[in-house]
Design a protein around this motif. Sequence first.
Motif, mmCIF file in Angstrom:
data_model
loop_
_atom_site.group_PDB
_atom_site.id
_atom_site.type_symbol
_atom_site.label_atom_id
_atom_site.label_comp_id
_atom_site.label_asym_id
_atom_site.label_seq_id
_atom_site.Cartn_x
_atom_site.Cartn_y
_atom_site.Cartn_z
ATOM 1 N N GLU A 160 0.809 -1.220 0.000
ATOM 2 C CA GLU A 160 0.000 0.000 0.000
ATOM 3 C C GLU A 160 0.849 1.280 0.000
ATOM 4 N N PRO A 162 2.737 3.826 -2.274
ATOM 5 C CA PRO A 162 2.827 4.159 -3.705
ATOM 6 C C PRO A 162 4.274 4.090 -4.209
ATOM 7 N N THR A 164 6.757 4.154 -8.002
ATOM 8 C CA THR A 164 6.845 4.479 -9.419
ATOM 9 C C THR A 164 7.916 3.597 -10.037
ATOM 10 N N ASP A 567 2.528 3.244 -12.003
ATOM 11 C CA ASP A 567 2.219 3.909 -10.735
ATOM 12 C C ASP A 567 1.393 2.931 -9.910
ATOM 13 N N THR A 568 1.980 2.386 -8.848
ATOM 14 C CA THR A 568 1.270 1.359 -8.078
ATOM 15 C C THR A 568 0.147 1.948 -7.235
ATOM 16 N N ASP A 569 0.128 3.260 -7.036
ATOM 17 C CA ASP A 569 -0.962 3.874 -6.286
ATOM 18 C C ASP A 569 -2.274 3.769 -7.051
ATOM 19 N N THR A 570 -2.200 3.970 -8.366
ATOM 20 C CA THR A 570 -3.408 3.933 -9.203
ATOM 21 C C THR A 570 -3.510 2.661 -10.030
ATOM 22 N N ILE A 572 -2.022 2.438 -12.846
ATOM 23 C CA ILE A 572 -1.985 2.916 -14.227
ATOM 24 C C ILE A 572 -0.566 2.810 -14.785
ATOM 25 N N SER A 574 1.563 4.293 -17.766
ATOM 26 C CA SER A 574 1.573 5.395 -18.725
ATOM 27 C C SER A 574 2.791 5.263 -19.622
ATOM 28 N N GLU A 592 -2.261 5.190 -21.833
ATOM 29 C CA GLU A 592 -2.322 4.702 -20.468
ATOM 30 C C GLU A 592 -3.405 3.651 -20.341
ATOM 31 N N ARG A 594 -5.002 0.667 -17.081
ATOM 32 C CA ARG A 594 -4.997 0.350 -15.662
ATOM 33 C C ARG A 594 -4.938 -1.161 -15.448
ATOM 34 N N THR A 596 -6.041 -4.060 -13.249
ATOM 35 C CA THR A 596 -7.154 -4.265 -12.319
ATOM 36 C C THR A 596 -7.076 -5.642 -11.700
#
Length: 605
Positions: A160, A162, A164, A567-570, A572, A574, A592, A594, A596
């Motif tokens: 949990e 974040p 990059t 980006d592991t927070d979202t 996503i 990119s 980009e 995601r 899921t």
Amino acid sequence: MTKLPSSRPLFIAAVFLVTVALILLIAQLTRQPTMTSAPQLLTDPFLQLPTETSVRVVWFTEFPGSRHLVAYGQELNSKATATTTKLSRTREDQKSQVGNQTEEGQVYQEPIMRDIWRHEAEVTGLTPGQRIPYQVTSVLEDGQQISSQQFTLAPTPQPETPSTILLTSDHQLMPMTAANLQKVRETIGQVDAVFLAGDLVNIPDRASEWFDDHRGGAFFPSLQGRANYELEREGIKVTYTGGELIQHAPLFTATGNHEVMGRFDMVSGLNDQFGDPYPRGAAQEIYQKNAQGLNPKNNPQIREAWLKNNSFNTDTYQEIFALPQSGSGENNYYAVTFGDIRLVVLYVTNIWRTPSLKADAKGRYREADEDLNNPDNWGYGQHIFEPIAKGSKQYQWLEAELNSPEFQETKYKIVMFHHPPHSLGDNIVPAYTDPVQLIERQESGEIAAVRYEYPQEADYIIRDVMPLLEAANVQLVFYGHSHLWNRFVSPSGMHFLETSNVGNTYGAYLGDKKRPVPTGYQSKYAATEDPNGLTSVVPTLAPLLGEDNQPLPYIASNDITVFSILDTDTGIISSYRFDTLKPESEVVKFDEFRLTQLSKSSDNS
């Protein structure tokens, strides 16, 4: 009275011998890679193998030194002593661009060993979530100390947290690589990790490709912001320095075909050795026929050394990097947890051979005519280095990993390897399978042709590996090899990303552009599109346009470089592009998507 011989001829002879000795000594010295008059570190430090409370710091020198250490903490008061090892196969040769050699064969006429020492210290007692400064120091035998600048390090992030992640591949000292990594640093800032899907350099035993190729784009300088690579096209000159990345972020790599050296010797050029790997099974047959002469006492160490030197090896790659070990003791394939990611790295690569069908081709599909009756010179087609087919040791390890709690309980499940399962590039053809050798003979019994087939239905990645990954709900398969950007999505929602248009491209095969494939062969070879049935995804934000002004589902360019960021927070990923010949232009985010949480019934794309 007897006339004594004159001493002048003896004097002349002595001077001649001394002169010859000096010439030979100077020649020998000039053949050795030169080190600057003031000793310095060969690389900045970089990070490997982070855990919840520790991380490894690695750097290189051209001197053994008496002591090497890392100082760390807010006041650099803590110390960790490094373990030093010497690289065993690093060499320079007539094609090296290093030291005094600026043209081929100018200094080195054959491979010459280059002495390089690796230093690794484990920094322990770290606090999760806390980044601290560090500095490395190497002490020479005379007590002189040589230190790096200060950088920062941190242990592996907690779940949990974040992070990059840079996704990259196929650097290979290619023209745009330094520009690519410089723009990563300028655009994203400090990344938390680098995932590199293979092909780090061109010739893995050529030391200068890792450290100091004087064209300015060697591997470590490019990833450490110390490159000096000048791009020049159409009268435009731009110099790029790379990005200061791996001094602060751990590097995780996959074994590509350019991490593998072929048959070893100290006479033929390193390019020739790299391009001449021999299947281990074929080397074993030769060994068995000559075992009594090669190893009369049947020493197992002599046997293994002979087989390695007469087939292929990844020694330099493995000696340079500290990679996690799998349960079987292998480190060409491994799994590691990094924050919310479980990264599974496979050894999925084979030797690249030319697709040419010409008479002199030792290629993917045939042997050269002149070698038909000399099997020692055969290339054995595009053979695989490490088995991945169902039942192999690597396959069984992968099965166990995908069923492990570490894998199943993680948020992001990512599998990285080098060879593409889906691609518009050229290197996906032929199928990833063992070559089927077909020998045609004349009536006399002499060999008339040696051909190789690659049945599409026997593709090990598609037939054996992909069902495992789909069943395990892998969200991303990340790879390289074809030097382009394109991505795909399976019907279940598993994403495939090839983001290897970093330094150059070999093109995309769609529409009228055809791959070179054999005609008159039994198996199917796809001249265009993805041979494994998926449709490439058009970038979601700012795709490039083709000649017909329609959006392209790929980037394949020698001017525009591409990098991708997770980006592991979202969740996503990119992808960004940059025109390297327009240094004042903007970096453009062009795609980009995601990652899921998937289930077997998911149809998310």
